[in-house]
Write an enzyme that holds these catalytic residues in place. Structure first.
Site, PDB file in Angstrom:
ATOM      1  CE  LYS A   1      -5.673  -8.773  -2.236  1.00 45.89           C
ATOM      2  NZ  LYS A   1      -6.267  -8.686  -0.931  1.00 45.89           N
TER       3      LYS A   1
ATOM      4  CE  LYS B   1      -4.253  -1.810   0.551  1.00 41.36           C
ATOM      5  NZ  LYS B   1      -5.589  -1.939   0.970  1.00 41.36           N
TER       6      LYS B   1
ATOM      7  CE  LYS C   1     -12.910  -4.476  -0.667  1.00 39.47           C
ATOM      8  NZ  LYS C   1     -11.969  -3.809   0.207  1.00 39.47           N
TER       9      LYS C   1
END
Ligand code: ATP
Ligand code: LTN
Length: 334
Positions: free
Chosen positions: A197, A115, A200
């Site tokens: 993966k 992140k 979203k």
């Protein structure tokens, strides 16, 4: 233990639109487990602001997520479904646990590294201490079990380490939680890049099936899914795209990979992709209908939000008071 039952805690962030990965890796297992445990399912909005959010959008997404928990089959009378921000104990316990967590431990967290790389202009302290807030979520309810996808295992391990460290100093304060990883669907990959993966926050919408995608979109995305030139439906690591489609098919139908190999023996990828698409549609359609219906009933959802915030707050304050006493905060004078 609450009323003789073991406790389960889990949560999801209201960032972006939920994907099939979130459903098969987490939400679906939550529903299966909800009969066995005293469950707390939180919309973890405190976690969401570690990445900059539009306030109105966050509020809307959080409500949709809470509604979706119910639409997926969680009974809000039996399961405590609530907003994390409605229970101040999460932030209070997180502060205390921050003082029992080492910088070096947090530095190793792969989600933080990912992140931070993605949001290089906003590497805030909240992003760094995110796992401590997650530990607080879990420990606040003395959870025995935490169902998550594989990507959250590292956060579960640090939670256990923090709890054990605290217990070693102050006695048995926290229950040490166990992760629960579902048998199938624990790691659903992007349809466009099966090494990554399904997420979203992926920029490529074709890589993810969103829970609110309509039938045509779902079928189209599966048709376009990246596969290989082997041409046979086999469950092996080398055929990452097909492996992922088999995982999705198994998670939706309850079949085993070997059965699927058998079912599609000698048939092309086209047939198989259509079958996977149809299996997904048959799960998402009723979920979408229930979501639409519930979304219209504002009074019902508001009632649940209120009652469950009070219920969660009650259990949270029990643990918090115990912890505050242990670390030496003075008793309140009433
Ligand atoms: P983001 O892309 O915003 O980081 P995300 O899609 O990874 O989000 P989270 O909110 O972090 O979703 O995860 C919610 C739950 O869904 C977690 O338990 C997580 O382990 C699970 N989960 C997320 N993505 C997948 C996936 N591709 N396969 C299986 N489980 C998943
Ligand atoms: N970090 C998790 C969401 C989350 C969570 C939790 C999951 C926050 N607190 C407690 C399980 C238990 C995520 O990003 N999926």
């Amino acid at each position: 233990m609450i009323d003789g039952n073991k406790v389960l805690f889990s949560g999801m962030q209201a960032t972006g639109n939920l994907t099939l990965g979130n459903y098969l890796g987490a939400l679906k297992n939550w529903v299966t487990l909800s009969d066995e445990y005293q469950c707390f399912y939180s919309v973890v909005d405190l976690h969401s602001i570690t990445v900059r959010q539009d306030p109105a959008e966050l509020r809307k997404r959080a409500r949709n997520l809470l509604t979706l928990y119910i639409a997926a089959g969680l009974d809000p009378e039996k399961n405590c479904i609530y907003y994390q921000s409605h229970v101040s104990g999460h932030a209070e316990l997180a502060w205390i646990l921050n003082c029992f967590t080492y910088m070096g431990e947090l530095n190793r967290m792969t989600q933080y590294k990912d992140k931070a790389a993605k949001h290089a202009d906003n590497i805030n302290a909240g992003l760094f201490t995110y796992p401590v807030l997650m530990a607080a979520d879990i420990l606040l309810y003395q959870a025995d079990v935490v169902p998550v996808g594989k990507d959250q295992m590292q956060h579960l391990e640090i939670t256990r380490d923090i709890a054990q460290r605290f217990n070693a100093i102050y006695g048995d304060v926290f229950t040490i939680p166990e992760p629960y990883i579902g048998k199938s669907g624990a790691s659903i990959k992007s349809l466009q890049n099966p090494d990554k993966k399904m997420s979203k926050s992926d920029e490529n919408p074709n890589g993810s099936i969103y829970l609110m995608d309509d039938e045509d979109t779902i079928m189209r995305k599966f048709k376009r899914a990246v596969t290989d030139s082997e041409g046979c439906v086999r469950y092996n690591e080398e055929q990452a795209g097909i492996h992922n489609l088999i995982d999705i098919y198994c998670a939706c139908t309850g079949k085993m990979p070997q059965e699927v190999e058998h079912e599609f023996d000698g048939r092309g990828y086209g047939d198989f992709k259509t079958a996977v698409g149809e299996a997904v549609v048959s799960i998402l359609k009723p979920l979408q209908a229930r979501f639409e219906e519930l979304s219209k009933d504002k009074g019902y959802i508001d009632g649940i939000i209120k009652a469950n915030a009070e219920k969660a707050g009650y259990y949270a304050s029990k643990t918090l008071r115990k912890v505050q006493k242990k670390v030496g905060f003075p008793e309140k004078i009433r």
